[in-house]
Design an enzyme around this catalytic site. Structure first.
Site, mmCIF file in Angstrom:
data_model
loop_
_atom_site.group_PDB
_atom_site.id
_atom_site.type_symbol
_atom_site.label_atom_id
_atom_site.label_comp_id
_atom_site.label_asym_id
_atom_site.label_seq_id
_atom_site.Cartn_x
_atom_site.Cartn_y
_atom_site.Cartn_z
ATOM 1 N N SER A 1 0.853 -1.189 0.000
ATOM 2 C CA SER A 1 0.000 0.000 0.000
ATOM 3 C C SER A 1 0.887 1.237 0.000
ATOM 4 C CB SER A 1 -0.864 -0.025 1.266
ATOM 5 O OG SER A 1 -1.364 1.256 1.567
ATOM 6 N N TYR B 1 -2.284 -0.407 10.223
ATOM 7 C CA TYR B 1 -2.315 -0.746 8.791
ATOM 8 C C TYR B 1 -1.021 -0.292 8.118
ATOM 9 C CZ TYR B 1 -4.142 -0.978 3.987
ATOM 10 O OH TYR B 1 -4.347 -1.270 2.658
HETATM 11 P P1 NAD Z 1 -11.960 -6.000 0.659
HETATM 12 O O1 NAD Z 1 -12.336 -5.757 2.082
HETATM 13 O O2 NAD Z 1 -12.978 -5.816 -0.401
HETATM 14 O O3 NAD Z 1 -11.332 -7.459 0.505
HETATM 15 C C1 NAD Z 1 -10.614 -8.102 1.507
HETATM 16 C C2 NAD Z 1 -11.106 -9.535 1.573
HETATM 17 O O4 NAD Z 1 -10.311 -10.222 2.547
HETATM 18 C C3 NAD Z 1 -12.569 -9.665 2.012
HETATM 19 O O5 NAD Z 1 -13.297 -10.426 1.072
HETATM 20 C C4 NAD Z 1 -12.489 -10.372 3.357
HETATM 21 O O6 NAD Z 1 -13.571 -11.260 3.598
HETATM 22 C C5 NAD Z 1 -11.182 -11.119 3.228
HETATM 23 N N1 NAD Z 1 -10.620 -11.457 4.532
HETATM 24 C C6 NAD Z 1 -10.582 -10.685 5.646
HETATM 25 N N2 NAD Z 1 -10.025 -11.363 6.645
HETATM 26 C C7 NAD Z 1 -9.706 -12.582 6.174
HETATM 27 C C8 NAD Z 1 -9.127 -13.749 6.746
HETATM 28 N N3 NAD Z 1 -8.740 -13.769 8.036
HETATM 29 N N4 NAD Z 1 -8.965 -14.828 5.968
HETATM 30 C C9 NAD Z 1 -9.357 -14.817 4.676
HETATM 31 N N5 NAD Z 1 -9.914 -13.755 4.077
HETATM 32 C C10 NAD Z 1 -10.091 -12.653 4.819
HETATM 33 O O7 NAD Z 1 -10.687 -5.057 0.395
HETATM 34 P P2 NAD Z 1 -9.944 -4.619 -0.930
HETATM 35 O O8 NAD Z 1 -10.043 -3.146 -1.033
HETATM 36 O O9 NAD Z 1 -10.359 -5.438 -2.090
HETATM 37 O O10 NAD Z 1 -8.438 -4.946 -0.523
HETATM 38 C C11 NAD Z 1 -7.703 -6.069 -0.974
HETATM 39 C C12 NAD Z 1 -6.236 -5.861 -0.582
HETATM 40 O O11 NAD Z 1 -5.739 -4.655 -1.182
HETATM 41 C C13 NAD Z 1 -6.028 -5.687 0.924
HETATM 42 O O12 NAD Z 1 -4.812 -6.282 1.291
HETATM 43 C C14 NAD Z 1 -5.932 -4.194 1.080
HETATM 44 O O13 NAD Z 1 -5.232 -3.838 2.249
HETATM 45 C C15 NAD Z 1 -5.175 -3.840 -0.176
HETATM 46 N N6 NAD Z 1 -5.249 -2.443 -0.584
HETATM 47 C C16 NAD Z 1 -6.451 -1.845 -0.879
HETATM 48 C C17 NAD Z 1 -6.453 -0.530 -1.285
HETATM 49 C C18 NAD Z 1 -7.729 0.172 -1.622
HETATM 50 O O14 NAD Z 1 -7.682 1.368 -1.902
HETATM 51 N N7 NAD Z 1 -8.863 -0.517 -1.621
HETATM 52 C C19 NAD Z 1 -5.266 0.178 -1.366
HETATM 53 C C20 NAD Z 1 -4.074 -0.457 -1.054
HETATM 54 C C21 NAD Z 1 -4.072 -1.759 -0.681
#
Ligand code: NAD
Length: 272
Positions: free
Chosen positions: A152, A165
């Site tokens: 991130s 985070y």
């Molecule tokens: P999201 O919340 O839509 O997806 C995360 C998924 O992880 C969910 O489906 C959740 O059920 C699953 N999850 C949570 N805990 C879990 C566990 N213990 N075991 C298995 N699955 C689990 O989020 P997203 O925005 O799609 O993010 C995906 C990745 O990208 C994450 O690592 C997030 O930190 C990273 N990220 C997102 C952004 C953004 O702007 N959305 C930016 C940088 C990084």
């Protein structure tokens, strides 16, 4: 050089695969020929995403898994191996932040609970390390594999409010480099571990921080982000797919231990 992404015959495991970003990654991998195991804590939703892939002509299974529980991951691995026979690609996508680990007007640094912070450190960092132990073992044995972690912008310079985070994603970037070197030195020169570092994308994870519930306009934080992003917009989830497919392809065969920002130049801009 003829650059194409042909993942036919490859097996990809995507944790957090029912989430916003990783569901679209799962679909993109399937559209390029990979068989995809969609793993998520929300098993129903993982199976729904897999069903959508199958309905579109791809091949996928959905598996309920907790990335913090090794036994649950071992069970998932057995299911993936029984269905698809091997693992070629692992995307460590499970992760996220929570209000319990975020300071704000109603929650000072001194109010944050140890458990609230620990949960986020664990989910993002150990939730990347443990699946790499479980599925990376298949790669170590066959001496070939591709792993993509999700870092991130918070990893480069910590973002305000998101204490755990930011720390956890810095650890994910650090682990990406460590693991790339370790696999090469101890197991095979044919295993690559890279990360993508998305900039600011609007998803359910961060909506409460970026959009004012009452007005529907950007919060001050949202406006600050837009001002700090030279391209002047949030990214779309599709913006990550090119880098993911590239890292999974032969075109990236000498790319290892890299953390690729996909951020509209946010990380390149000093603000001046
Ligand atoms: P999201 O919340 O839509 O997806 C995360 C998924 O992880 C969910 O489906 C959740 O059920 C699953 N999850 C949570 N805990 C879990 C566990 N213990 N075991 C298995 N699955 C689990 O989020 P997203 O925005 O799609 O993010 C995906 C990745 O990208 C994450 O690592 C997030 O930190 C990273 N990220 C997102 C952004 C953004 O702007 N959305 C930016 C940088 C990084």
């Amino acid at each position: 050089m003829d650059i194409k992404v042909d993942l036919k015959g490859k097996v990809a495991v995507v944790t957090g695969g029912a989430g916003v970003l990783c569901a679209s990654m799962s679909k993109a991998l399937a559209a390029h020929g990979a068989k995809v195991a969609v793993l998520d804590l929300r098993g129903e939703d993982a199976r729904r995403v897999a069903g959508e892939i199958n309905a579109a002509g791809g091949t996928a299974i959905g598996v309920a898994v907790d990335v913090l529980n090794k036994e649950s991951l071992e069970n998932a691995k057995a299911e993936v191996l029984a269905s698809f026979g091997t693992v070629d690609i692992l995307i460590n996508g499970a992760g996220g932040n929570s209000p319990q680990a975020t300071t704000g007007p109603d929650k000072s640094f001194f109010d944050l609970t140890v458990q609230g912070m620990q949960n986020i450190l664990n989910l993002n960092f150990m939730g990347t390390v443990i699946p790499t132990q479980v599925f990376g073992q298949v790669m170590a044995e066959k001496k070939k594999g591709i792993i993509i972690n999700i870092s991130s912008m918070a990893a480069y310079t910590p973002l305000t409010r998101t204490i755990a985070y930011s720390a956890a994603k810095a650890a994910v970037s650090n682990f990406t480099q460590w693991m790339a070197v370790h696999f090469n030195q101890e197991y095979s020169k044919e295993i690559r571990v890279n990360a993508i570092a998305p900039g600011f994308l609007l998803t359910e994870q961060n909506r409460y921080l970026l959009i004012d519930e009452k007005t529907g306009g950007p919060t001050k934080r949202g406006q600050d982000i837009l001002n700090a992003t030279p391209m002047g917009k949030y990214g779309a989830q599709e913006d990550l797919l090119g880098a993911v497919l590239f890292l999974c392809s032969e075109a990236a065969s000498f790319v290892n231990g890299a953390i690729i920002p996909i951020d509209g130049a946010f990380s390149a801009y000093s603000g001046v």
